[in-house]
Design an enzyme around this catalytic site. Structure first.
Site, PDB file in Angstrom:
ATOM      1  N   CYS A  89       0.830  -1.205   0.000  1.00 44.91           N
ATOM      2  CA  CYS A  89       0.000   0.000   0.000  1.00 44.91           C
ATOM      3  C   CYS A  89       0.862   1.251   0.000  1.00 44.91           C
ATOM      4  O   CYS A  89       0.481   2.274  -0.577  1.00 44.91           O
ATOM      5  CB  CYS A  89      -0.949  -0.006   1.189  1.00 44.91           C
ATOM      6  SG  CYS A  89      -0.131  -0.040   2.799  1.00 44.91           S
ATOM      7  N   HIS A 334      -1.781   1.470   7.428  1.00 43.09           N
ATOM      8  CA  HIS A 334      -2.191   1.430   6.023  1.00 43.09           C
ATOM      9  C   HIS A 334      -1.969   2.795   5.388  1.00 43.09           C
ATOM     10  O   HIS A 334      -2.214   3.837   6.002  1.00 43.09           O
ATOM     11  CB  HIS A 334      -3.669   1.038   5.914  1.00 43.09           C
ATOM     12  CG  HIS A 334      -4.185   0.973   4.509  1.00 43.09           C
ATOM     13  ND1 HIS A 334      -3.694   0.078   3.576  1.00 43.09           N
ATOM     14  CD2 HIS A 334      -5.137   1.699   3.866  1.00 43.09           C
ATOM     15  CE1 HIS A 334      -4.335   0.250   2.431  1.00 43.09           C
ATOM     16  NE2 HIS A 334      -5.209   1.240   2.584  1.00 43.09           N
TER      17      HIS A 334
END
Length: 530
Positions: A89, A334
């Site tokens: 990510c 994230h």
């Protein structure tokens, strides 16, 4: 570690479905091949860095700069989402911010570098050119970034997005330089990447004893902001350029009066970049823990108060991308990003998910990296896109992809990738009224070459009949030609507008005059495409 519970709200869904394709930029380049490329800009002797008179000898050593091309083929809308290959990510969020950097994207779309690249192996500029072109020309799709983008960086675990961002920028800068190892220091500051992201610091020390002044100039590609005591980006910038007193043990050794004397040190921006990368220092260098606090950042930022020359007008920047980290440490959490398409709409780029959002949602994030561009540059590139050609018809890239594949493979080794999986590309369908359906039938009825009883023209060749129609009850198993005849008879009401797409299910609903009003509960023919 990807934590879905950390996602922030405030957006609405943009793409109703995603189309996953393999890592092949052919479809993107097909469009470029069909249009004329912009002419290469001539070399310019103008130096955008306003150096002082005492730096004139250095200025003469700088290589002449190329003018960045304005591409009229850059799509105004948002492009593709990026597939997460496992703890990537950080890579996806960084790549999306670079993809929507107007000067970089327009240069990549011009294909100017790959046409002149002399490197025998893949270089980062060629790899980024393929990725950016492919991503911008694949709206509604999910693409897989090339493994070459993170080669030598990704180790199969969560990494820092800012580190990967600067790793990529530095690799692109090195790709702009000649192949030999010995490169002049000043040549590194005149590359394409430095034209886009680069600026120059001015560190000035003033001796309080003899009032002598010493200036030092250093290039930069990003600006790190300490947010420990700052509540906004503006406060962090003010602290950055605040004069520092040098006295006591930190007293300055003046080269003019040859004494250790108190002095004043001021750090300012001598030249500001076209694209400003502001990094908010959220992570501890020792523990990696995150400073989770809200730091306000504006949509428009005036950098003039932080420049060394104060006699000019405002230097306004506009926000176009935000890189966000959700989590409590640099070792987990994230990453996702927000980007502003050339049409002016903001989008949240969360790996494969692309969602439209408002500027209010963008400005409410705990930002990690902020991307600003000079307002004049943004308007210049937006005007270039608005004067571009009309959008292509749906499916045009599929028609021309095969014709351009051979030429694309000859361009550069970095542009080669596996073939696109045609089964994953969805076809667009168009609704039609009964009147619209009848009209072409009457027009085509008189054409002798058109046989309405020929089922091959409307059904794919790989159709398998699972359930036979209601006419099978009157047949015998040893008459296959009679079954085929009745199947052809039942297809008279089907047209090319109702042709079955590969990979979908369809049913024959047409009825002949003989069976009207009878056997209403009999089975319809169900077709499966193999």
């Amino acid at each position: 570690m990807e934590d879905d519970s950390l996602y922030l709200g405030g957006e609405w869904q943009f793409n109703h479905f995603s189309k996953l394709t393999s890592s092949r930029p052919d479809a993107a380049f097909a469009e470029i091949q069909r249009t004329s490329l912009p002419e290469k800009s001539p070399l310019s002797s103008e130096a955008r860095v306003d150096l002082c008179d005492d730096l004139a000898p250095v200025a003469r050593q700088l290589a002449p700069r190329k003018k960045l091309p304005l591409s009229s083929r850059r799509p105004a809308a948002v492009g593709a989402g990026l597939q997460n290959m496992g703890n990537t990510c950080y890579e996806n969020a960084s790549l999306q911010c670079l993809t929507y950097t107007p000067p970089l994207a327009n240069y990549m779309l011009s294909r100017e570098h790959s046409q002149t690249c002399q490197r025998p192996k893949c270089c980062m500029l060629c790899t980024m050119q393929a990725h950016i072109t492919w991503a911008l020309h694949s709206p509604g799709h999910v693409i897989q970034p090339s493994q070459a983008l993170a080669a030598g960086f990704h180790r199969g675990k969560q990494e820092d997005a800012h580190e990967f961002l600067m790793f990529t920028v530095d690799a692109m800068k090195k790709a702009c330089l000649p192949g030999h190892k010995q490169v002049d220091h000043h040549s590194k500051d005149t590359t394409l990447i430095h034209q886009i992201f680069g600026g120059c610091w001015r560190s000035q020390i003033k001796c309080l004893h003899c009032h002598g002044i010493s200036d030092t100039f250093d290039p930069y590609l990003d600006i790190a902001l300490d947010i420990q005591a700052a509540q906004s980006v503006k406060q962090a910038l003010e602290q950055l350029v605040k004069p520092e007193e040098l006295n006591g043990e930190n007293a300055y050794h003046c080269g003019l009066c040859l004494q250790r004397a108190p002095a004043s040190k001021t750090l300012t921006l001598h030249t500001s970049a076209k694209v400003l990368i502001l990094v908010l220092k959220r992570f501890s260098d020792v523990t990696g823990n995150k400073l989770a606090k809200n730091v306000q950042y504006p949509e428009c930022l005036d950098m003039q108060p932080y420049m060394s020359q104060q006699n000019t007008g405002p230097l306004v920047y506009v926000l176009y991308a935000v890189l966000v980290h959700a989590g409590w440490s640099c070792h987990d959490g994230h990453y996702f990003s927000y980007v502003k398409a050339q049409e002016g709409q903001w989008y949240k780029m969360d790996d494969a998910k692309v969602t439209a959002c408002s500027i209010t949602s963008v400005l409410s994030q705990q930002a990690y990296v902020l991307f600003y561009i000079q307002k004049s540059e943004w308007e210049r590139h937006s005007e270039s896109v608005s004067r571009g050609r009309e959008p292509r018809a749906l499916g045009a890239e599929d028609t021309d992809r095969r014709a351009t594949q051979g030429e694309l493979k000859r361009d550069h080794p970095c542009l080669q990738a596996p073939e696109l999986d045609e089964r994953l590309v969805e076809r667009a369908t168009q609704e039609s009224t009964l009147d619209h359906w009848k009209f072409p039938q009457e027009q085509n009825k008189t054409k002798p070459e058109f046989n309405v009883r020929k089922v091959e023209g409307t059904l794919p060749p790989n159709v398998l009949v699972i359930h036979q129609s209601k006419y099978k009850c009157g047949m015998k198993n040893h008459h296959p030609e009679q079954q085929s005849s009745l199947l052809n008879l039942s297809s008279t009401t089907r047209t090319d507008q109702e042709s079955v797409n590969t990979g979908t299910l369809a049913s024959l609903q047409g009825r002949t005059r003989r069976s009207k009003g009878k056997n209403k509960h009999s089975k319809r023919a169900l077709l499966v495409c193999q």
